[in-house]
Design a protein around this motif. Structure first.
Motif, short mmCIF file in Angstrom:
data_model
loop_
_atom_site.label_atom_id
_atom_site.label_comp_id
_atom_site.label_asym_id
_atom_site.label_seq_id
_atom_site.Cartn_x
_atom_site.Cartn_y
_atom_site.Cartn_z
N ALA A 178 -11.97 13.23 20.76
CA ALA A 178 -13.14 14.02 20.39
C ALA A 178 -13.85 13.36 19.22
CB ALA A 178 -12.71 15.43 20.02
N GLY A 179 -15.16 13.40 19.28
CA GLY A 179 -15.95 12.86 18.19
C GLY A 179 -16.32 13.95 17.21
N VAL A 180 -17.29 13.67 16.37
CA VAL A 180 -17.80 14.65 15.43
C VAL A 180 -18.66 15.66 16.20
CG1 VAL A 180 -19.24 15.00 13.39
CG2 VAL A 180 -17.80 12.95 13.57
N SER A 181 -18.42 16.93 15.95
CA SER A 181 -19.24 17.93 16.60
C SER A 181 -19.98 18.75 15.56
CB SER A 181 -18.39 18.84 17.51
OG SER A 181 -17.41 19.52 16.75
N GLN A 182 -21.16 19.21 15.94
CA GLN A 182 -21.98 20.01 15.05
C GLN A 182 -22.48 21.22 15.80
OE1 GLN A 182 -24.25 16.16 13.30
NE2 GLN A 182 -24.75 18.06 12.23
N SER A 183 -22.61 22.31 15.07
CA SER A 183 -23.17 23.51 15.69
C SER A 183 -24.00 24.27 14.67
CB SER A 183 -22.03 24.40 16.22
OG SER A 183 -21.16 24.81 15.17
N PRO A 184 -25.05 24.96 15.14
CA PRO A 184 -25.56 24.89 16.51
C PRO A 184 -26.28 23.57 16.75
CG PRO A 184 -27.06 26.14 15.14
CD PRO A 184 -25.88 25.81 14.27
N SER A 185 -26.62 23.28 17.98
CA SER A 185 -27.38 22.05 18.26
C SER A 185 -28.84 22.24 17.89
CB SER A 185 -27.24 21.67 19.74
OG SER A 185 -27.64 22.73 20.57
N ASN A 186 -29.30 23.46 18.05
CA ASN A 186 -30.67 23.81 17.68
C ASN A 186 -30.67 25.14 16.96
OD1 ASN A 186 -32.89 21.93 18.85
ND2 ASN A 186 -31.41 22.13 20.49
N LYS A 187 -31.52 25.23 15.94
CA LYS A 187 -31.63 26.48 15.21
C LYS A 187 -33.09 26.70 14.84
CE LYS A 187 -30.28 30.09 12.77
NZ LYS A 187 -29.65 31.29 13.41
N VAL A 188 -33.63 27.81 15.28
CA VAL A 188 -34.98 28.19 14.91
C VAL A 188 -34.86 29.43 14.02
CG1 VAL A 188 -37.25 28.90 15.70
CG2 VAL A 188 -35.90 27.30 17.07
N THR A 234 -27.94 18.73 14.15
CA THR A 234 -28.49 20.09 14.35
C THR A 234 -29.97 20.02 14.05
OG1 THR A 234 -26.46 21.27 13.76
CG2 THR A 234 -28.55 22.45 13.50
N ARG A 235 -30.76 20.39 15.04
CA ARG A 235 -32.21 20.40 14.84
C ARG A 235 -32.60 21.75 14.28
NH1 ARG A 235 -36.28 17.31 16.34
NH2 ARG A 235 -34.92 16.09 17.73
N LEU A 236 -33.10 21.76 13.05
CA LEU A 236 -33.51 22.99 12.38
C LEU A 236 -35.03 23.09 12.35
CD1 LEU A 236 -32.90 25.53 10.65
CD2 LEU A 236 -33.02 24.03 8.64
N THR A 237 -35.52 24.19 12.85
CA THR A 237 -36.96 24.46 12.81
C THR A 237 -37.19 25.74 12.04
OG1 THR A 237 -37.25 23.40 14.98
CG2 THR A 237 -39.04 24.81 14.18
N VAL A 238 -37.98 25.64 11.00
CA VAL A 238 -38.31 26.81 10.18
C VAL A 238 -39.77 27.18 10.46
CG1 VAL A 238 -38.42 27.77 7.87
CG2 VAL A 238 -36.68 26.05 8.42
#
Lengths: 119, 111
Positions: free
Chosen positions: A2-12, A114-118
């Protein structure tokens, strides 16, 4: 493995809300890093952990940003009272050690971000 | 702290050798230079690391002159799949580590 995991993948999220980004490093990796990448820009270093300790927090953009790591494993990056300029992809990376054999920083393995959109 | 400078973009035809140079004028004695590759919507991936002279692995070579104020990543016989952004990283230690990535060089490989 397993590699590095991040969550969430997208966050608005809406401006002013708090968000929490999670990073699960590769098992056994003692060093962990957070970076930010705004659209079309390079990688901006935020903070690193050696074990559970972050020796230098000066790379965090403002006091709205905080990060912690527990048990030498999972890390969370928290952004309070989000602003539109916080919109970016946040990458986490881990490495077996901070310094490889006492010479040079060890190879970093990056998560998918993680793609963060504000709004 | 080490500051790095790279060309913003480069174009190359398939099969050619590509050389990407990174300037790091104030590199410290103990700093290493590391190069990473990033494809769209992915995290960066390690390519090669060096301290001085020449390092070669299965995908690239890294040339570092004696003064270590620059480094050149050399990709032999590029293919379309080498189209990516390439970053050089210098890690500086002034108490704690500061990991300064360059702004990246976008390499476009043309058929």
């Amino acid at each position: 493995g397993a590699g590095v995991s991040q969550s969430p993948s997208n966050k608005v999220t809406e401006k002013g809300k708090d968000v929490e980004l999670r990073c699960d490093p590769i098992s056994g990796h003692t060093a962990l890093y957070w970076y930010r990448q705004s659209l079309g820009q390079g990688l901006e270093f935020l903070i690193y952990f050696q074990g559970n300790s972050a020796p230098d927090k000066s790379g965090l953009p403002s006091d709205r940003f905080s990060a912690e790591r527990t048990g030498g494993s999972v890390s969370t990056l928290t952004i309070q009272r989000t602003q539109q300029e916080d919109s970016a992809v946040y990458f986490c990376a881990s490495s077996l050690a901070l310094v490889a054999g006492g010479r040079g920083t060890d190879t970093q393995y990056f998560g998918p971000g993680t793609r963060l959109t504000v709004l | 702290l080490a500051k790095t400078t790279q060309p913003i973009s480069m174009d190359s035809y398939e099969g050619q050798e590509v050389n990407i140079t990174c300037s790091h004028n104030n590199i410290a004695t103990n700093d290493y230079i590391t190069w990473y590759q990033q494809f769209p919507s992915q995290g960066p991936r390690f390519i090669i690391q060096g301290y001085k002279t020449k390092v070669t692995n299965e995908v690239a070579s890294l040339f570092i002159p004696a003064d270590r104020k620059s480094s050149t990543l050399s990709l032999p016989r590029v293919s379309l799949s080498d189209t990516a952004v390439y970053y050089c990283l210098v890690a500086s230690r002034a108490g704690s580590y500061q990991l300064t990535f360059g702004k990246g060089t976008k390499l476009s490989v043309i058929p």
